[in-house]
Each structure stands twice: as structure tokens, then as C-alpha cells.
Scaffold this active site. Sequence first.
Site, PDB file in Angstrom:
ATOM      1  CB  CYS A  82      -1.628  -0.767   5.969  1.00 11.18           C
ATOM      2  SG  CYS A  82      -3.517  -0.566   4.778  1.00 11.18           S
ATOM      3  CG  HIS A 125      -5.247  -2.997   2.188  1.00 10.54           C
ATOM      4  ND1 HIS A 125      -5.022  -2.555   1.380  1.00 10.54           N
ATOM      5  CD2 HIS A 125      -6.489  -3.791   1.348  1.00 10.54           C
ATOM      6  CE1 HIS A 125      -5.449  -2.319   0.235  1.00 10.54           C
ATOM      7  NE2 HIS A 125      -6.458  -3.292   0.298  1.00 10.54           N
ATOM      8  CB  CYS A 130      -1.059  -0.178   1.539  1.00  4.19           C
ATOM      9  SG  CYS A 130      -0.209   0.833   2.495  1.00  4.19           S
ATOM     10  CD  GLU A 131      -0.394   5.418  -3.911  1.00  2.00           C
ATOM     11  OE1 GLU A 131       0.145   4.945  -4.740  1.00  2.00           O
ATOM     12  OE2 GLU A 131      -1.071   6.095  -3.883  1.00  2.00           O
ATOM     13  CG  HIS A 132      -2.081   5.539   1.524  1.00  5.21           C
ATOM     14  ND1 HIS A 132      -3.461   4.828   1.137  1.00  5.21           N
ATOM     15  CD2 HIS A 132      -2.526   6.657   0.917  1.00  5.21           C
ATOM     16  CE1 HIS A 132      -3.968   5.737   0.272  1.00  5.21           C
ATOM     17  NE2 HIS A 132      -3.522   6.533  -0.769  1.00  5.21           N
ATOM     18  CG  HIS A 133       0.276   2.871   6.210  1.00  7.71           C
ATOM     19  ND1 HIS A 133      -1.720   2.668   5.493  1.00  7.71           N
ATOM     20  CD2 HIS A 133      -0.252   4.223   7.083  1.00  7.71           C
ATOM     21  CE1 HIS A 133      -2.184   3.619   6.141  1.00  7.71           C
ATOM     22  NE2 HIS A 133      -1.981   4.133   6.896  1.00  7.71           N
ATOM     23  CD  GLN A 149      -8.194  -4.495  -3.051  1.00  7.11           C
ATOM     24  OE1 GLN A 149      -7.927  -4.255  -1.403  1.00  7.11           O
ATOM     25  NE2 GLN A 149      -9.216  -5.054  -2.932  1.00  7.11           N
TER      26      GLN A 149
HETATM   27 ZN   LIG Z   1      -2.049   0.987   4.429  1.00  7.91          ZN
END
Ligand SMILES: [Zn+2]
Length: 198
Positions: free
Chosen positions: A158, A156, A87-90, A128
Amino acid sequence: MAYKKVEQYEDKITSGLIENYRESLELLGENPAREGLLKTPERIAKAMQFLTQGYHMNALDILNSARFHEDISEMIIVKDIELYSICEHHMLPFFGKAHIAYIPNGWITGLSKIARVVDVYSRRLQVQERLTTQILDAIKESLNPLGIAVVIEASHLCMMMRGVQKQNSVTTTSAFFGEFEKNETRSEFIRLIGSKLH
Ligand SMILES: [Zn+2]
């Protein structure tokens, strides 16, 4: 469906990442010089290059490499394709399964190529939803089929590891094109993959 793990690392990138991860370990309160961590920055540097190798791959090249003419117009389904992404956020993993179907319009491709396209786009920093549509778009461009369906069911880390109390939740995303925009065709596909998607 499995294919060979390609281990190719660029020395300059590897050494830069090693420096970076060594510093990260220190910032996190660790001692990068202790025995168990000595080779950790190098391992992460290589693992991250492997897990993001999709940036250097071309989905269209892969699909077109096994594309051939065939006059069938039955639904072709590849289900339960294993999927591992980040995931690109975490920058934590998400993983699950992809189910892909298409209805040919004169052209088909190798079933293993469909699975490889999932790797091309999942081995990047992702969300996703975008992963789902990128897979659809590549198949659309290569095969110009009458319809495409992509469903991804993923967990996920995260969400699972950060105490959001959704340890068992699975995120489902889908993208449909052409024939699959019709209720009847879509329902048949969803029934065949056994998804709980409505
Ligand atoms: Zn994430």
C-alpha cells in the site's frame, strides 16, 4: 518449515464473494464477462479465504500441541520466518520476515510451531504492530518463558504501489518481554538476527 496448503472453502461464502467481486469489477470499469475475467471473481474469492484462514486457527492449540518439558535456559531463535499478510487499511499485501526468540522457563515447543503462529496471525487483515504483539502474547501464554523477542521487517504494497515514493522502505516493528527488556540480552538477539534495528 513449509506446511501443507489447506484448501477449504465454504460454498456459501464463496458464492457470496463471487457475486461481490463480479460487481466490484464492473464498478471499476471492467467487463466481468470477458474471457480473461470469467473465473477471476471465483479465484479472488478462494484466494481471499485462503489468505484470511488465520481467523479459524488457534495459535495456542498449535503451540501447545508440541509443548514439552525441557530444562534449558538458552535463547532459542527462529529467524527469517517468511511472512505474508494483508494490511487492514487498504487490503493490500505486506510481506517480509519475522525473527522470534524466547528463553524457556521449563517449557519448549517445536520450532515449526513458532513459524505456524506467524501464519495464524498474518493470515488475517492486519497492522504490522498488532501482528508483532499477538505473536508475542501467544508464546507468552503458552510457554510462560523468561523472555520473548519478536521483530518483523516488512514491505507494504500500500506504500510501495500508491506513489508514496517509499518503494524501498522496510517497516520494522518489535516487541520484547522479560529478559529481552534488558539491553544486553536484546542486543545479543539483534546481533544474532543481523537486523538493522537499533
Ligand atoms: Zn495499508
